[in-house]
Structures are given as structure tokens and as C-alpha cells.
Write a protein that holds these residues in place. Structure first.
Motif, mmCIF file in Angstrom:
data_model
loop_
_atom_site.group_PDB
_atom_site.id
_atom_site.type_symbol
_atom_site.label_atom_id
_atom_site.label_comp_id
_atom_site.label_asym_id
_atom_site.label_seq_id
_atom_site.Cartn_x
_atom_site.Cartn_y
_atom_site.Cartn_z
ATOM 1 N N ALA A 1 0.833 -1.211 0.000
ATOM 2 C CA ALA A 1 0.000 0.000 0.000
ATOM 3 C C ALA A 1 0.861 1.251 0.000
ATOM 4 C CB ALA A 1 -0.929 -0.014 1.220
ATOM 5 N N HIS A 2 1.937 1.225 0.752
ATOM 6 C CA HIS A 2 2.866 2.360 0.795
ATOM 7 C C HIS A 2 3.456 2.625 -0.586
ATOM 8 C CE1 HIS A 2 6.870 4.215 1.656
ATOM 9 N NE2 HIS A 2 6.191 4.874 2.565
ATOM 10 N N VAL B 1 -13.516 1.813 10.695
ATOM 11 C CA VAL B 1 -14.252 3.078 10.667
ATOM 12 C C VAL B 1 -13.346 4.245 10.270
ATOM 13 C CG1 VAL B 1 -15.424 4.780 12.119
ATOM 14 C CG2 VAL B 1 -16.125 2.394 12.197
ATOM 15 N N PRO B 2 -12.130 4.394 10.838
ATOM 16 C CA PRO B 2 -11.258 5.486 10.368
ATOM 17 C C PRO B 2 -10.875 5.351 8.894
ATOM 18 C CG PRO B 2 -10.488 4.621 12.478
ATOM 19 C CD PRO B 2 -11.534 3.681 11.992
ATOM 20 N N CYS B 3 -10.696 4.119 8.403
ATOM 21 C CA CYS B 3 -10.351 3.933 6.994
ATOM 22 C C CYS B 3 -11.487 4.386 6.089
ATOM 23 C CB CYS B 3 -10.022 2.466 6.732
ATOM 24 S SG CYS B 3 -8.623 1.813 7.677
ATOM 25 N N VAL B 4 -12.718 4.069 6.463
ATOM 26 C CA VAL B 4 -13.874 4.489 5.675
ATOM 27 C C VAL B 4 -13.998 6.007 5.685
ATOM 28 C CG1 VAL B 4 -16.389 4.376 5.513
ATOM 29 C CG2 VAL B 4 -15.080 2.315 6.039
ATOM 30 N N PHE C 1 -1.908 -2.492 8.938
ATOM 31 C CA PHE C 1 -0.765 -2.149 8.103
ATOM 32 C C PHE C 1 -1.197 -1.475 6.806
ATOM 33 C CE2 PHE C 1 1.850 -4.511 10.948
ATOM 34 C CZ PHE C 1 3.158 -4.138 10.675
ATOM 35 N N PHE C 2 -2.344 -1.857 6.285
ATOM 36 C CA PHE C 2 -2.855 -1.218 5.064
ATOM 37 C C PHE C 2 -3.053 0.279 5.312
ATOM 38 C CE2 PHE C 2 -5.519 -2.389 1.152
ATOM 39 C CZ PHE C 2 -5.442 -1.118 0.624
ATOM 40 N N ALA D 1 -0.468 3.341 3.872
ATOM 41 C CA ALA D 1 -0.943 4.443 3.031
ATOM 42 C C ALA D 1 -0.747 5.786 3.729
ATOM 43 C CB ALA D 1 -2.411 4.227 2.679
ATOM 44 N N GLY D 2 -1.020 5.828 5.036
ATOM 45 C CA GLY D 2 -0.860 7.078 5.771
ATOM 46 C C GLY D 2 0.589 7.529 5.857
ATOM 47 N N LEU D 3 1.518 6.586 6.068
ATOM 48 C CA LEU D 3 2.933 6.953 6.149
ATOM 49 C C LEU D 3 3.441 7.479 4.817
ATOM 50 C CD1 LEU D 3 4.362 4.012 8.299
ATOM 51 C CD2 LEU D 3 4.086 6.400 8.990
ATOM 52 N N ALA D 4 2.966 6.910 3.717
ATOM 53 C CA ALA D 4 3.355 7.423 2.407
ATOM 54 C C ALA D 4 2.854 8.845 2.209
ATOM 55 C CB ALA D 4 2.814 6.514 1.303
#
Length: 539
Positions: A126-127, A223-226, A423-424, A428-431
Motif C-alpha cells: 500500500a505504501h 471506521v477510520p479507513c472508511v 498495516f494497510f 498508506a498514511g505513512l506514504a
């Protein structure tokens, strides 16, 4: 990187490029196409199918092997922050396998270890997708489908509470393996968890997981991902479906009676609310208040508090847990460095569950030792700290994932597909935090104004990818996240002047005038990475 350096245009890049006007197509000059999104779609979106086949748990690592093969074929990819820490954790876990004392324990150990490795592979994948400029909407969509599958199976548990199914995988396994209690729970389909010996038995939502606590953990993490998707993508039917699913999901969530789920979500909202207050983000505060109001309205229909009180008063779950935790700690004192390799059933506790269960802290302590737990917690704190630099709406929501994971760790375990969900979102958030993706949304569509992404390289093993000081041999793609003008704010990007690229300036420094660049053609309205000024990471 200084403001002057960030405003200096780099030499032309001759490697593969990807332009915003062709976000879904790779340039003909490219030698290497971007990583495909379909493996994540097959892995996450088809989860209900894997569950019905009985392969949801046993086949999860097989799907992770597909991702790993694609990463290996790609070659050098940027590693997200904390990778070295997680690799150390994997080494300690593998070392604890020397403490296993029975043949069947090697099978369950291998299954759990596969979840740990697969989660890292998912995070790196994902990153890499975000860093290569794949549209943010496409990257997060597999998680959205996974969420819809969890909600749909949750409603199946509400409407058909006694449904069970013998799966093909269960029939195919040798009886010596399928007869194990742990494997039986993973392969035999049940939509609810039901305790017939309870004085007030109740059906509690579980599918696609074997236990209701896993469903509650998934709900708190998804929920945070959505909400990250909804706050960054402003159009589309899929977005409408996600909006409808949010209020519908509350009913099966309440029926889990998971106190840890409510605690984790509450901690995430409090953390997010404090960040919004510190930054003066009124819109985010309103969003949090609206979410809390929605939960309160549904609670008027579903008397969840009364149901929890009735369950606690008619069962000995708290007493059983405390006795299990005490016995687990006593066993850890006898093997503090490597643990025992895996949870183990004993007849000296009040609960039926094995030692090293009912909470990830206890599972890691008992199975892998104190050093492994310290490294695991260090990874959670590290990624939480890195994600705290997020300034976009999607970044705000994704930054709550490690916080929620940290809060529920004493009571719930998630060495299962839920770890890949963590991790998904974190990958994505770290990228986004590491590069120019870290920007708020704009206008009717969050995908309408993609910002060019300059080439990146990885400095150091397991560290966050940082801008290269030299011209690399290949250029990365384009970050599919729009820009937004906020006057006087140091934590957001500046709206680009026509013909120039937006540069996220460092906090506390004024934005110098962007150097003029040749106007873009009518067929390519945004500047390519080769024409854009070099950008610093928005931190």
C-alpha cells in the motif's frame, strides 16, 4: 529541506513519468509499470467468498505471497517507517518457536507467523502504491470493500443468528488438523458467537471472524479507513454506498457487546478531537460530533448499555479474564525472554481459554516473551508519532489507527487479517506523511487536482522514504491528492499559480514566490514531474 531548495527546479528527469491528466495510464516512456491494485482487491474485496469457502484465515497468507512476489519482481521499493522495528519483532517471534513442545503447535505457530509477515507485505505494498502515484481513491477502495463485507456479514448474523456451514476447506483438511479447536474455529462457518452455558445467552455478531471480539476489533479499525476515504473522495457511487453503510453498521456493532470496541473508538475520537482543537480545525470537530450523535441516536433504538449490563451481571467473564491474566503472568515469569512459542491450554484456570489469549499483550508475552512485546509496542508508538504529522482530512483519520490498536491491545488480539488492515491504513498514511500527498481535499472531487510527485529514494534500511539529494535513475509517479488554499496556515499546501507546481512549505516560514515555468499544454493541464519544482515532504 530549505524553502530555497524546495523552490529550485531540478534538472529534467529522463526516467519513467506519469502525468496527472493520465492518472490511470502509464507513460509510453516507462520501462516499469506501476504496481497493480487488483491483488489487494482480490485479497480484501473478496473476503466474503474466502469466508464461505473456509479459506479466510488459512488462505490469507497465500494471498500475501502474491503481493510479495509482485514486490520482489518490482525490485527496489521504498519501505515505510518502522519496517526495521517490525523485522526485529519477526526475528524474536521466530526465535520463540524453539520453545514449542508439540507437533500440532508448529501448524498454529506457522499460521500466526504468516499473519505477521503478510501484514508487513500489505503495508509495504500500500505504501508503494501511494508513492508511485496510484490514485488515492483506488488505493483505499479495497479497504472500503472489506468494510462492506464485514457490515453485510454482520447483518447476516442479525437476520440469521443460527446459521452454520461446513466449508470445503474444513472437509479437505486431515482430521488431525481440522479437529484442533483453533483450526475448527477458523474453518467452520458461524455467523454469531453463542455461549450456551451462560445464564443469559445472547447471539453476538462474529462473521467473518471466529469470535465476536475479532469483529469488534475490525469495526474499530475500519471506521477510520472508511472516513478517510469519504473525506478525500467527494464523488462516485461507491462513496454513496459507504455513507449508507455507516449508520447501518451500528446495529450489528452494538450487538457484539464489545466494550473494547467502544473503548478503542472512543480513544481514537478523543485523540482526533484534541488534534482538531490544537489546530483549530472546526470542520473536523463537527464531523466527530456528528459521528457521536449518530451513535447516540442508534443507541436509543438498540439498548446496548442495558444488554451489556445484563451480560456482565449473568456471566463471570471479568473474573475469568482476571484469573487467566494472573496465570499467564505467572507463566511468563518462568520464561520471560522467549515465552512458550504459542498459547497453551491448561486446567488450572477458571476460563476455558488457553494461557496467552484474551488480549494481544498477553499473547505476545506468553508466546514470544517480554522483549518481543517491547518491540511491538515500540512499532505502534513509532508509527503513531509519524502519522501525527498528517494535515489532510484523510491523514487525520488514518492517524487514529495505531492509537486504537494500542488502546485495545490489553483485551483484544489481532494477529489475524485485522493486522493486515492496520498495516494497510498505516502504510498508506505513512506514504502520505512522507511526501507531497499530505494535503487537504479541494472542491467537488478529491481526485480532481492531483499534485506532481518528484522522484524518491529510501535512505537507510527500514526508515521512511525521503527526497533524494541527487537525480535518481527513475522518476516516481504523481500523487493523486488535490490542493487547497488556506491563507496563513503553515501546515497545508498553497494553491498553485497557473503553470507552477504547489510546494508545501515548512512550518513557520513564509512562502516565497514560485518560479515561473512554461505553461502546460491543453492535453496535459498539469506539469509533469520533470517540469515541476522539487518538493519537500509536507510534515
Amino acid at each position: 529541506m530549505s524553502d530555497r531548495t524546495a523552490a529550485t527546479a531540478p534538472p529534467p528527469v529522463t526516467g519513467p513519468t506519469r502525468t496527472p491528466a493520465r492518472a490511470g495510464r502509464w507513460s509510453r516512456r516507462s520501462a516499469v509499470p506501476p504496481l497493480p491494485v487488483w491483488p489487494l482487491t482480490v485479497m480484501f474485496a473478496l473476503m466474503p467468498l474466502w469466508w464461505a469457502l473456509g479459506a479466510f484465515y488459512l488462505g490469507w497468507s497465500v494471498l500475501g505471497v502474491v503481493l510479495l512476489a509482485l514486490l520482489i519482481a518490482r525490485g527496489r521499493v521504498p519501505l515505510p517507517a518502522g519496517t526495521a522495528c517490525w523485522l526485529l519483532f519477526l526475528a524474536l517471534v521466530l526465535l520463540s518457536a524453539t520453545r514449542l513442545d508439540r507437533a500440532t503447535a508448529y501448524f498454529t505457530f506457522g499460521l500466526r507467523y504468516g499473519f505477521l509477515v503478510t501484514a508487513l507485505v500489505v503495508g509495504v505494498y500500500a505504501h508503494a502504491l501511494v508513492r508511485e502515484g496510484v490514485a488515492w481513491e483506488r488505493v483505499l477502495r479495497p479497504l472500503g470493500w472489506y468494510w462492506l463485507g464485514v457490515v453485510a456479514l454482520g447483518w447476516l448474523a442479525v437476520l440469521a443468528p443460527t446459521l452454520t456451514l461446513t466449508t470445503p476447506v474444513e472437509l479437505a483438511l486431515p482430521h488431525a488438523i481440522s479437529g484442533e479447536r483453533f483450526v475448527q474455529a477458523l474453518t467452520h462457518v458461524r455467523v454469531n458467537e453463542f455461549n450456551p452455558v451462560s445464564r443469559a445467552p445472547i447471539y453476538r455478531t462474529a462473521a467473518p471472524y471466529p469470535y465476536t471480539n475479532n469483529w469488534g476489533t475490525a469495526y474499530a479499525l475500519l471506521v477510520p479507513c472508511v472516513l478517510a476515504y469519504l473525506t478525500s473522495v467527494r464523488t462516485g457511487r461507491f462513496r454513496t454506498v459507504l455513507w449508507v453503510s455507516l449508520p447501518l453498521s451500528v446495529v450489528p456493532a452494538f450487538l457484539t457487546l464489545n466494550r473494547g470496541m467502544f473503548l478503542g473508538l472512543g480513544a481514537g475520537l478523543v485523540y482526533l478531537g484534541l488534534r482538531a482543537l490544537l489546530r483549530g480545525n472546526a470542520r473536523l470537530i463537527v464531523s466527530i460530533a456528528a459521528l457521536v450523535l449518530l451513535v447516540w441516536v442508534v443507541s436509543l433504538v438498540v439498548p446496548v448499555q442495558d444488554m451489556i449490563n445484563a451480560r456482565v451481571s449473568t456471566t463471570d467473564t471479568n473474573v475469568d479474564r482476571m484469573d487467566l491474566y494472573l496465570r499467564t503472568w505467572q507463566a511468563v515469569e518462568r520464561s520471560p525472554l522467549l515465552g512458550y512459542g504459542a498459547p497453551k491450554s491448561v486446567d488450572t484456570t477458571l476460563a476455558e481459554e488457553p494461557l496467552g489469549t484474551q488480549g494481544l499483550i498477553w499473547q505476545i508475552l506468553y508466546s514470544h516473551g517480554i522483549p518481543a512485546l517491547v518491540v511491538f509496542l515500540s512499532w505502534l508508538v513509532l508509527v503513531a508519532r509519524r502519522l501525527a504529522a498528517a494535515v489532510s482530512p484523510a491523514g487525520y483519520w488514518l492517524s487514529t489507527i495505531p492509537v486504537i490498536a494500542l488502546v485495545v491491545i490489553p483485551v483484544y488480539a489481532y494477529i489475524d487479517p485485522n493486522l493486515s488492515v492496520i498495516f494497510f491504513g498505516v502504510g498508506a498514511g505513512l506514504a502520505a506523511v512522507a511526501g507531497p500527498v499530505n494535503r487537504p481535499a479541494l472542491g467537488p472531487s478529491a481526485m480532481s487536482r492531483p499534485a506532481p510527485l518528484t522522484p524518491w529514494r529510501t535512505r537507510g534500511f527500514g526508515r521512511a522514504a525521503v527526497p533524494g539529494r541527487r537525480r535518481p535513475s527513475a522518476a516516481a509517479g504523481v500523487a493523486a491528492v488535490p490542493l487547497r488554499t488556506v491563507g496563513g496556515r503553515a501546515d497545508v499546501a498553497v494553491e498553485p499559480v497557473p503553470g507552477t507546481a504547489a510546494v508545501p512549505w515548512a512550518a513557520g516560514k513564509p512562502s516565497p514566490a514560485a518560479p515561473p515555468t512554461p505553461p502546460a499544454s491543453t492535453t496535459d493541464p498539469e506539469p509533469s514531474p520533470a517540469e515541476a519544482p522539487k518538493q519537500g515532504g509536507a510534515r
